[in-house]
Design an enzyme around this catalytic site. Sequence first.
Site, PDB file in Angstrom:
ATOM      1  N   SER A 195       0.599  -6.392  17.502  1.00  0.00           N
ATOM      2  CA  SER A 195       1.201  -5.791  16.314  1.00  0.00           C
ATOM      3  C   SER A 195       0.156  -5.703  15.221  1.00  0.00           C
ATOM      4  CB  SER A 195       2.375  -6.640  15.844  1.00  0.00           C
ATOM      5  OG  SER A 195       1.884  -7.792  15.190  1.00  0.00           O
ATOM      6  N   LYS A 196       0.611  -5.252  14.073  1.00  0.00           N
ATOM      7  CA  LYS A 196      -0.307  -5.072  12.956  1.00  0.00           C
ATOM      8  C   LYS A 196      -1.032  -6.359  12.599  1.00  0.00           C
ATOM      9  CE  LYS A 196       1.651  -1.035  10.771  1.00  0.00           C
ATOM     10  NZ  LYS A 196       3.122  -0.961  10.749  1.00  0.00           N
ATOM     11  N   ARG A 197      -0.367  -7.480  12.860  1.00  0.00           N
ATOM     12  CA  ARG A 197      -0.995  -8.769  12.566  1.00  0.00           C
ATOM     13  C   ARG A 197      -2.355  -8.905  13.259  1.00  0.00           C
ATOM     14  NH1 ARG A 197       1.241 -12.427  15.370  1.00  0.00           N
ATOM     15  NH2 ARG A 197       2.767 -11.080  16.338  1.00  0.00           N
ATOM     16  N   HIS A 198      -2.498  -8.210  14.386  1.00  0.00           N
ATOM     17  CA  HIS A 198      -3.736  -8.369  15.143  1.00  0.00           C
ATOM     18  C   HIS A 198      -4.852  -7.471  14.639  1.00  0.00           C
ATOM     19  CE1 HIS A 198      -0.678  -9.963  17.984  1.00  0.00           C
ATOM     20  NE2 HIS A 198      -1.597 -10.890  18.091  1.00  0.00           N
ATOM     21  N   GLY A 199      -4.710  -6.966  13.443  1.00  0.00           N
ATOM     22  CA  GLY A 199      -5.782  -6.156  12.876  1.00  0.00           C
ATOM     23  C   GLY A 199      -5.806  -4.781  13.509  1.00  0.00           C
TER      24      GLY A 199
END
Length: 480
Positions: A244-248
């Site tokens: 997800s976006k959390r993973h950059g």
Amino acid sequence: MRLRFAPSPTGYLHVGGARTALFNWLLARRGGGTFVLRIEDTDRDRSRPEHVEAILNGLTWLGIDWDEGPYFQAAGVERHRADALRLLAEGRAYRDFTPREEFERARDAAVAAGSGAVTRLSRDLATRVPPAEQERRAVAGDPFAVRFLVPDGTTSWRDLVHGDTRFANAEIDDFVILRSDGTPTYNLAVVSDDAHTAITHVLRGDDHLSNTPKQILLYEALGHPVPAFGHLPMILGPDGKRLSKRHGARAVEAFEGEGVVADAMVNFLALLGWSPGTDEELLSRDELVERFALERVLKKESVFDPAKLFWMNGQYIARMAPVELAAALRDALGRDGVAPGEIALNEEAFARMAAALAPRSRTFTEMARMSRPYVGPVRDYDPKATKKNWYRDPAATTRVLTAVRDKLAGMAWEPDALEGELRALAGELGVGAGQVFQPLRVALTGVAASPGIFDVLLILGRERSLARVQRALLSIAGSQ
Ligand code: GLU
């Protein structure tokens, strides 16, 4: 085979979407099939033209070309609506006038009363309105949703990835196919469009798994042939959580911006959930097309490991032809704001530099950064590099660099001569070659790591090399 990729333009082309597109494309190209692109833009609030463009650009960059489309789902709304109304007319769907709040109240009450299944609740509520009154209210313009009448039984299919898959229809609620504002829902629109474009194989992420029985029921009710379905396992981030976006960087575009090579990205994406059956990792686009097969799509999740992508990219860079390298490096410098006029190297020196940096670079962004001291001036000396290579013994460094400077002026400017003379010089000075090369490297590049010192000299040329040695000597003298 007719396959499709059907992204919603609510964001950029992300790794998961690109992987889905690629697998469909590989199957189409392998089997002489047709690859259709459909933009699912029915969510008016979240769909954006710039996302459509980003998706098209992302696919184009990756070299995933489509044979038909892009079709736009919103263009088919009349057909979707007609399909829903046909199901209604044929008694396979029903009108639901129940206001949402009333439905929610009834559902909460049923749950509180311990009723396990509420999948038929909307039907129970809706059919309390007698048919004649339904007609009257519809004609009077009362808003109603159209819900699909889920038949009894079981819905099953042989999933191309997971094998036999089945859902008890009792667990599928009578889903809405046409909202009370007249807009079709996702499941109806997808079936209507896939049937309309004669799609034979639907390969998509397994987040759609629970939609598939609903869609199969719709195909059957509409009298269309049911395509084959395959659901690709999730992609996880390195922390084991869904990517997800959390993973950059998740947008494919971001990797392009970082100087990843399209072929490396394709190779990497292909191995996210597919295996060639051997431990080979570097597979060209042609090899992928030739070898890709659904049988070796893995059932379990794959992990997106950026380190592996960058390693793979480095392998691709190392294998690129000099002209391609030079062109890609110029692009990367351009992205960094270095105008062509600011590049102080001629074609030949630039190509030599690109070739010398290639084995040391995992991306073109990295290569562009490393190329800065050749392309332009050395702005600062890396303090760690000078501490270790100059200032441990400034007098000795000065002696070495002075001798180098005096030698460079008269040296034949070609690889063998440079190497022969600098090694001989080390002998004359009674020091190891490294004690000449390292201080010189720092003088020429400002840093302690660079391509071979003779390459560096050849890239910079005599004048710039001399000037840099001279400046280093002044800098060392000034700091004493
Ligand atoms: N538009 C859907 C999505 O982006 C895909 C629909 C499909 O593949 O059936 O998730």
